[in-house]
Motif scaffolding. Structure first.
Motif, PDB file in Angstrom:
ATOM      1  N   ALA A  46       0.841  -1.199   0.000  1.00  0.00           N
ATOM      2  CA  ALA A  46       0.000   0.000   0.000  1.00  0.00           C
ATOM      3  C   ALA A  46       0.867   1.236   0.000  1.00  0.00           C
ATOM      4  CB  ALA A  46      -0.913   0.010   1.224  1.00  0.00           C
ATOM      5  N   ARG A  47       0.313   2.320  -0.507  1.00  0.00           N
ATOM      6  CA  ARG A  47       0.967   3.614  -0.376  1.00  0.00           C
ATOM      7  C   ARG A  47       0.120   4.492   0.524  1.00  0.00           C
ATOM      8  NH1 ARG A  47       1.219   6.902  -5.827  1.00  0.00           N
ATOM      9  NH2 ARG A  47       2.043   8.414  -4.355  1.00  0.00           N
ATOM     10  N   THR A  48       0.737   5.460   1.126  1.00  0.00           N
ATOM     11  CA  THR A  48       0.046   6.335   2.055  1.00  0.00           C
ATOM     12  C   THR A  48      -0.323   7.622   1.343  1.00  0.00           C
ATOM     13  OG1 THR A  48       1.350   5.415   3.831  1.00  0.00           O
ATOM     14  CG2 THR A  48       0.224   7.477   4.288  1.00  0.00           C
ATOM     15  N   ASP A  49      -1.616   7.841   1.145  1.00  0.00           N
ATOM     16  CA  ASP A  49      -2.061   9.069   0.501  1.00  0.00           C
ATOM     17  C   ASP A  49      -2.288  10.174   1.525  1.00  0.00           C
ATOM     18  OD1 ASP A  49      -3.988   7.494  -2.144  1.00  0.00           O
ATOM     19  OD2 ASP A  49      -1.863   7.944  -1.956  1.00  0.00           O
ATOM     20  N   THR A 109       6.565   4.385   3.434  1.00  0.00           N
ATOM     21  CA  THR A 109       5.212   3.916   3.153  1.00  0.00           C
ATOM     22  C   THR A 109       4.706   4.468   1.834  1.00  0.00           C
ATOM     23  OG1 THR A 109       4.376   5.684   4.582  1.00  0.00           O
ATOM     24  CG2 THR A 109       4.456   3.467   5.506  1.00  0.00           C
ATOM     25  N   ASP A 110       5.506   5.282   1.164  1.00  0.00           N
ATOM     26  CA  ASP A 110       5.115   5.820  -0.138  1.00  0.00           C
ATOM     27  C   ASP A 110       5.589   4.866  -1.225  1.00  0.00           C
ATOM     28  OD1 ASP A 110       4.121   7.448  -2.082  1.00  0.00           O
ATOM     29  OD2 ASP A 110       5.786   8.862  -2.042  1.00  0.00           O
ATOM     30  N   VAL A 111       4.961   3.695  -1.278  1.00  0.00           N
ATOM     31  CA  VAL A 111       5.331   2.677  -2.252  1.00  0.00           C
ATOM     32  C   VAL A 111       4.485   2.857  -3.501  1.00  0.00           C
ATOM     33  CG1 VAL A 111       5.536   0.209  -2.694  1.00  0.00           C
ATOM     34  CG2 VAL A 111       5.883   1.088  -0.392  1.00  0.00           C
ATOM     35  N   LYS A 112       5.142   2.994  -4.638  1.00  0.00           N
ATOM     36  CA  LYS A 112       4.418   3.206  -5.887  1.00  0.00           C
ATOM     37  C   LYS A 112       3.778   1.911  -6.367  1.00  0.00           C
ATOM     38  CE  LYS A 112       6.147   7.328  -5.730  1.00  0.00           C
ATOM     39  NZ  LYS A 112       5.345   8.425  -5.210  1.00  0.00           N
ATOM     40  N   ARG A 113       2.865   2.036  -7.299  1.00  0.00           N
ATOM     41  CA  ARG A 113       2.142   0.871  -7.798  1.00  0.00           C
ATOM     42  C   ARG A 113       3.060  -0.152  -8.451  1.00  0.00           C
ATOM     43  NH1 ARG A 113      -3.478   1.423  -8.283  1.00  0.00           N
ATOM     44  NH2 ARG A 113      -4.233   3.469  -7.678  1.00  0.00           N
ATOM     45  N   ASP A 114       4.150   0.308  -9.047  1.00  0.00           N
ATOM     46  CA  ASP A 114       5.053  -0.631  -9.708  1.00  0.00           C
ATOM     47  C   ASP A 114       6.216  -1.020  -8.820  1.00  0.00           C
ATOM     48  OD1 ASP A 114       6.422   1.725  -9.679  1.00  0.00           O
ATOM     49  OD2 ASP A 114       6.878   1.772 -11.823  1.00  0.00           O
ATOM     50  N   GLY A 115       6.133  -0.647  -7.545  1.00  0.00           N
ATOM     51  CA  GLY A 115       7.189  -1.026  -6.618  1.00  0.00           C
ATOM     52  C   GLY A 115       8.425  -0.159  -6.720  1.00  0.00           C
ATOM     53  N   VAL A 116       8.339   0.975  -7.423  1.00  0.00           N
ATOM     54  CA  VAL A 116       9.480   1.861  -7.604  1.00  0.00           C
ATOM     55  C   VAL A 116       9.325   3.062  -6.685  1.00  0.00           C
ATOM     56  CG1 VAL A 116      10.708   3.331  -9.237  1.00  0.00           C
ATOM     57  CG2 VAL A 116       9.804   1.140  -9.988  1.00  0.00           C
ATOM     58  N   PHE A 117      10.416   3.482  -6.068  1.00  0.00           N
ATOM     59  CA  PHE A 117      10.387   4.601  -5.146  1.00  0.00           C
ATOM     60  C   PHE A 117      10.822   5.882  -5.848  1.00  0.00           C
ATOM     61  CE2 PHE A 117      10.392   0.993  -2.517  1.00  0.00           C
ATOM     62  CZ  PHE A 117       9.851   1.360  -1.302  1.00  0.00           C
ATOM     63  N   ALA A 118      10.539   6.991  -5.197  1.00  0.00           N
ATOM     64  CA  ALA A 118      10.895   8.284  -5.762  1.00  0.00           C
ATOM     65  C   ALA A 118      12.399   8.400  -5.970  1.00  0.00           C
ATOM     66  CB  ALA A 118      10.419   9.403  -4.830  1.00  0.00           C
ATOM     67  N   GLN A 119      12.782   9.145  -6.997  1.00  0.00           N
ATOM     68  CA  GLN A 119      14.195   9.333  -7.312  1.00  0.00           C
ATOM     69  C   GLN A 119      14.955   9.894  -6.119  1.00  0.00           C
ATOM     70  OE1 GLN A 119      15.909   8.611 -10.111  1.00  0.00           O
ATOM     71  NE2 GLN A 119      17.808   9.401  -9.269  1.00  0.00           N
TER      72      GLN A 119
END
Length: 272
Positions: free
Chosen positions: A41-44, A256-266
């Motif tokens: 999940a990601r945290t919105d 907890t900010d996990v993207k839908r494709d499992g990739v994190f922010a740069q």
């Protein structure tokens, strides 16, 4: 996702022809940890109440959910084999691929490293990806157990250490990690509070980065810093000294900010 898949499928194969005894236990425990707590999940909404994140939005059908289902199948299969089993590498890999197919092949096997891509193939890549995965995993473990007064960090950290000890193919990296976590900064003496399940890994990673800074393994385009850098979390440090409460809040938000494709922010990965 790519790093976890590589670790389970390829790194296990480098560890010998047969998986048995302590090696089998290490594999089963780590896969069970992934099956129970892999972040999906990601945290919105990022407002924190104490140390607990609220507002998590489940991403049903995401790659993360599919991957967690793969881990669940593999965990059940390993349990069914029994603790005295002697598994061949082909047994394990065949079962892994079968579980992948059952759940939509969620792992980006052929994709190039994205945010963990180094300036050349010898830099970053898998090690960046696996560190990121372990940070996100331990944050997720903490959040899943935040209301459990009996939760302790040490069993989870030992599961990770045993995994590294038996299956991390970089012998020098493995040796340094085991020395650090058993002697120089032992998890047994340092992991006392529930939040240490992720704070300990943060401290260990910063210790590793400090040791490797300036070495020939450091990507010249991505120099190693102590994380988080001031531009990411201005309140986390002052005059080079970390405020651990602020770091704790930051890490809970960050991983907890996990993207839908499992990739994190740069911005997350340039320091790994």
């Amino acid at each position: 996702l790519k790093a976890i898949r590589y670790s389970l499928f390829r790194e296990v194969a480098f560890a010998g022809d047969v998986i048995s005894g302590p090696k089998l236990t290490a594999l089963a425990d780590f896969v069970n940890l992934l099956a129970n707590h892999y972040p999906t999940a990601r945290t919105d909404e990022r407002q924190l109440v104490g140390d607990a994140v609220v507002g998590n939005v489940r991403l049903n059908g995401s790659r993360g959910e599919q991957a967690k289902a793969v881990f669940g199948d593999l965990s059940d299969w390993l349990i069914a084999q029994g603790t005295d089993a002697r598994l061949s590498i082909s047994d394990w890999q065949n079962e892994f691929m079968a579980a992948e197919r059952r759940h939509g092949s969620p792992f980006p096997v052929t994709a190039k490293w994205q945010h963990c891509r180094g300036s050349s193939d010898k830099f970053r890549g898998f090690t960046c990806g696996i560190w990121t995965s372990l940070h996100a995993l331990t944050v997720r473990v903490y959040l899943d157990n935040v209301a459990d007064n009996n939760f302790t960090a040490l069993p989870v950290l030992k599961t990770i250490r045993n995994w590294v000890d038996h299956f991390f193919s970089c012998r020098e990296c493995r040796g340094h990690f085991i020395l650090l976590t058993t002697k120089l900064y032992s998890m047994e003496s340092k992991a006392k509070q529930p939040h240490d399940v992720f704070m300990y890994m943060w401290k260990v990673h910063n210790t590793v980065n400090a040791r490797l800074k300036g070495s020939d393994t450091e990507d010249p385009q991505y120099p190693k810093y102590q994380f988080p850098a001031p531009f990411l979390c201005p309140q986390c440090s002052k005059d080079g000294i970390f405020d651990e409460y602020q770091v704790r809040q930051f890490l809970l938000r960050y991983y907890t900010d996990v993207k839908r494709d499992g990739v994190f922010a740069q911005e997350t990965l340039k320091f790994l």
